[in-house]
Design an enzyme around this catalytic site. Structure first.
Site, short mmCIF file in Angstrom:
data_model
loop_
_atom_site.label_atom_id
_atom_site.label_comp_id
_atom_site.label_asym_id
_atom_site.label_seq_id
_atom_site.Cartn_x
_atom_site.Cartn_y
_atom_site.Cartn_z
N ARG A 157 51.90 -5.01 40.10
CA ARG A 157 50.56 -4.99 40.69
C ARG A 157 50.60 -5.69 42.04
NH1 ARG A 157 50.24 -9.59 41.35
NH2 ARG A 157 48.26 -9.37 42.43
N GLY A 158 49.45 -5.60 42.75
CA GLY A 158 49.41 -6.08 44.13
C GLY A 158 49.73 -4.88 45.00
N ARG B 95 46.10 4.20 40.09
CA ARG B 95 45.06 3.26 40.52
C ARG B 95 44.49 3.75 41.86
NH1 ARG B 95 46.36 -2.98 40.14
NH2 ARG B 95 44.11 -3.05 39.81
N GLN C 31 44.99 -13.34 37.50
CA GLN C 31 46.17 -13.30 38.39
C GLN C 31 46.38 -14.62 39.10
OE1 GLN C 31 43.82 -10.95 38.18
NE2 GLN C 31 44.60 -8.91 38.59
N ASP D 85 43.43 -4.85 49.44
CA ASP D 85 43.90 -3.58 48.87
C ASP D 85 43.61 -2.42 49.80
OD1 ASP D 85 43.44 -5.50 46.47
OD2 ASP D 85 44.83 -3.93 45.80
N ASN E 92 39.24 -6.27 48.19
CA ASN E 92 40.26 -7.11 47.54
C ASN E 92 39.75 -7.43 46.14
OD1 ASN E 92 42.80 -8.57 47.62
ND2 ASN E 92 41.60 -10.45 47.64
N LYS E 93 40.54 -8.14 45.40
CA LYS E 93 40.22 -8.47 44.01
C LYS E 93 38.78 -8.93 43.84
CE LYS E 93 42.17 -8.01 41.14
NZ LYS E 93 41.95 -6.79 40.32
O1 MRU Z 1 44.47 -5.71 40.40
P1 MRU Z 1 45.56 -6.34 41.22
O2 MRU Z 1 46.17 -7.54 40.58
O3 MRU Z 1 46.61 -5.32 41.64
O4 MRU Z 1 44.84 -6.82 42.54
C1 MRU Z 1 45.61 -7.43 43.54
C2 MRU Z 1 44.83 -7.91 44.70
O5 MRU Z 1 43.64 -7.76 44.79
C3 MRU Z 1 45.63 -8.51 45.81
O6 MRU Z 1 44.91 -9.51 46.46
C4 MRU Z 1 45.95 -7.40 46.82
O7 MRU Z 1 46.56 -6.30 46.19
C5 MRU Z 1 46.84 -7.88 47.92
S1 MRU Z 1 48.48 -8.19 47.38
C6 MRU Z 1 49.40 -8.67 48.72
#
Ligand code: MRU
Length: 360
Positions: A54-55, A97, A204, A245, A255-256
């Site tokens: 993820r990320g 995703r 996370q 993202d 972002n998250k």
């Molecule tokens: O759902 P996730 O854990 O994939 O979400 C990740 C994030 O929101 C991160 O902040 C984003 O992907 C940047 S990672 C360098």
């Protein structure tokens, strides 16, 4: 088996000999540092959907390596049958995703590689795909390093930094985006104090960011998501660094979930918030954050996961968006591998891409 050193192991690796993408299984952290070998389309798709990898940048690298591994098993006799199989698998992986643009960006880049080699034999195309996947991986490492170098210019000795979710080494191949300036600062002996939001519902921040920063010897404090106002009001936070993202052309940033709350709180207390963004996460094809598709995930993540027994009334309605969009007006700057973009973002992000095109 020897214990795996988290900080010395790439988050995503190519195991060509066994035709596999190898990842650090992030659903097992922090309890176990365990590798997972992915060989089929279904396994790669599941790994992305289930957040084993993820990320945004890590997802892109995993998908690029994944489609290369799958390409090795596709019809090799003629281009048309190969391309048809490639296009089908590309669509499938892309559906894992929706929000992080790096997934479709990396897969589109791999498809462009196929199209630009169409006059070659299929085995030659597959070899070109291998090189492209490795290039995407290597670029991710280099880009994060550059973000670290630009980001550290915003920090000083003893600063407090707050971060949300995990935009760390586990979200990329190495270093991370939001953590890269922190790691560079530590090398310089800045002794930062870093606050990690736990990041409900999938934790996370608690499971990944707090773990990797602590493993790296950074002064790390874990807080619940609803504590950021408290620590900012106390004056413990000088800067907020988060990942992203997808960034729209006007600087609005997905972002998250919860990032926009941190942004509003930071604004209230005069703390600058920076988005650490590889250009692969900036989507100049969309004008504003309103055009970003936000992934919604299963209600169990809110009501059941992590608890021994369900922690919400049975059948209560649950809304579980995985991301939110922070308005560009709340963002102090966007740190890319080509420099720091500041408002007005339409213009500064365009300049960043001009620089990229010019290879500067
Ligand atoms: O759902 P996730 O854990 O994939 O979400 C990740 C994030 O929101 C991160 O902040 C984003 O992907 C940047 S990672 C360098």
């Amino acid at each position: 088996m020897d214990k795996i050193n988290l900080m010395k192991t790439d988050t995503v690796m190519l195991d060509d000999e066994n035709s596999a993408v190898v990842i650090i299984d992030q659903t097992k952290l922090p309890g176990k540092v365990q590798l997972l070998s992915l060989t089929t389309a279904q396994q790669i798709w599941d790994a992305i959907y289930l957040l084993q990898v993820r990320g945004a940048p890590a997802i892109g690298v995993a998908a690029a390596m994944g489609i290369y591994i799958l390409a090795k098993g596709m019809p090799q006799e003629d281009y048309d049958s190969f391309y048809q199989a490639f296009a089908e698998q590309k669509e499938y992986l892309d559906s894992a995703r929706p929000t992080a643009v790096n997934l479709s960006w990396a897969l589109r880049r791999m498809e462009e590689c196929v199209l630009s080699h169409r006059e070659k034999s299929v085995p030659q195309i597959v070899e070109a795909l291998r090189k492209e996947a490795i290039a995407i991986r290597d670029e991710d490492v280099a880009v994060c390093k550059k973000i670290g170098e630009y980001g550290v210019t915003l920090l000083k000795q003893g600063d407090g930094v707050l971060t949300h979710c995990n935009a760390g080494k586990l979200a990329t191949v190495q270093f991370g985006t939001a953590t890269a300036p922190i790691y560079v600062a530590e090398e310089k002996g800045y002794h930062l104090r870093v606050f990690c939001d736990e990041t409900r519902p999938l934790l996370q921040g608690a499971r990944l960011t707090a773990f990797e920063l602590q493993e790296s010897g950074v002064d790390t404090t874990l807080i619940c998501d609803n504590m950021s106002a408290m620590v900012m009001k106390k004056g413990w936070v000088d800067t907020v660094f988060v990942g992203c993202d997808r960034v729209a052309a006007n600087g609005d940033t997905a972002n998250k979930i919860g990032t926009s709350v941190v942004a509003a709180v930071a604004k209230q207390y005069g703390v600058p918030m920076y988005i650490c963004a590889p250009t692969s996460t900036i989507d100049m094809n969309i004008a504003t954050g309103d055009d970003i598709v936000i992934e919604e995930r299963k209600p169990d993540e809110v009501a059941e996961m992590w608890y021994q027994e369900r922690m919400a009334p049975k059948d209560v309605k649950i809304f579980n968006p995985a991301f939110d969009v922070t308005d560009h007006s709340l963002i102090a700057g966007i740190i890319t591998e080509y420099g720091i973009a500041r408002a007005p973002y339409e213009q500064s992000l365009k300049e960043i891409f001009d620089k990229k095109k010019g290879g500067k």
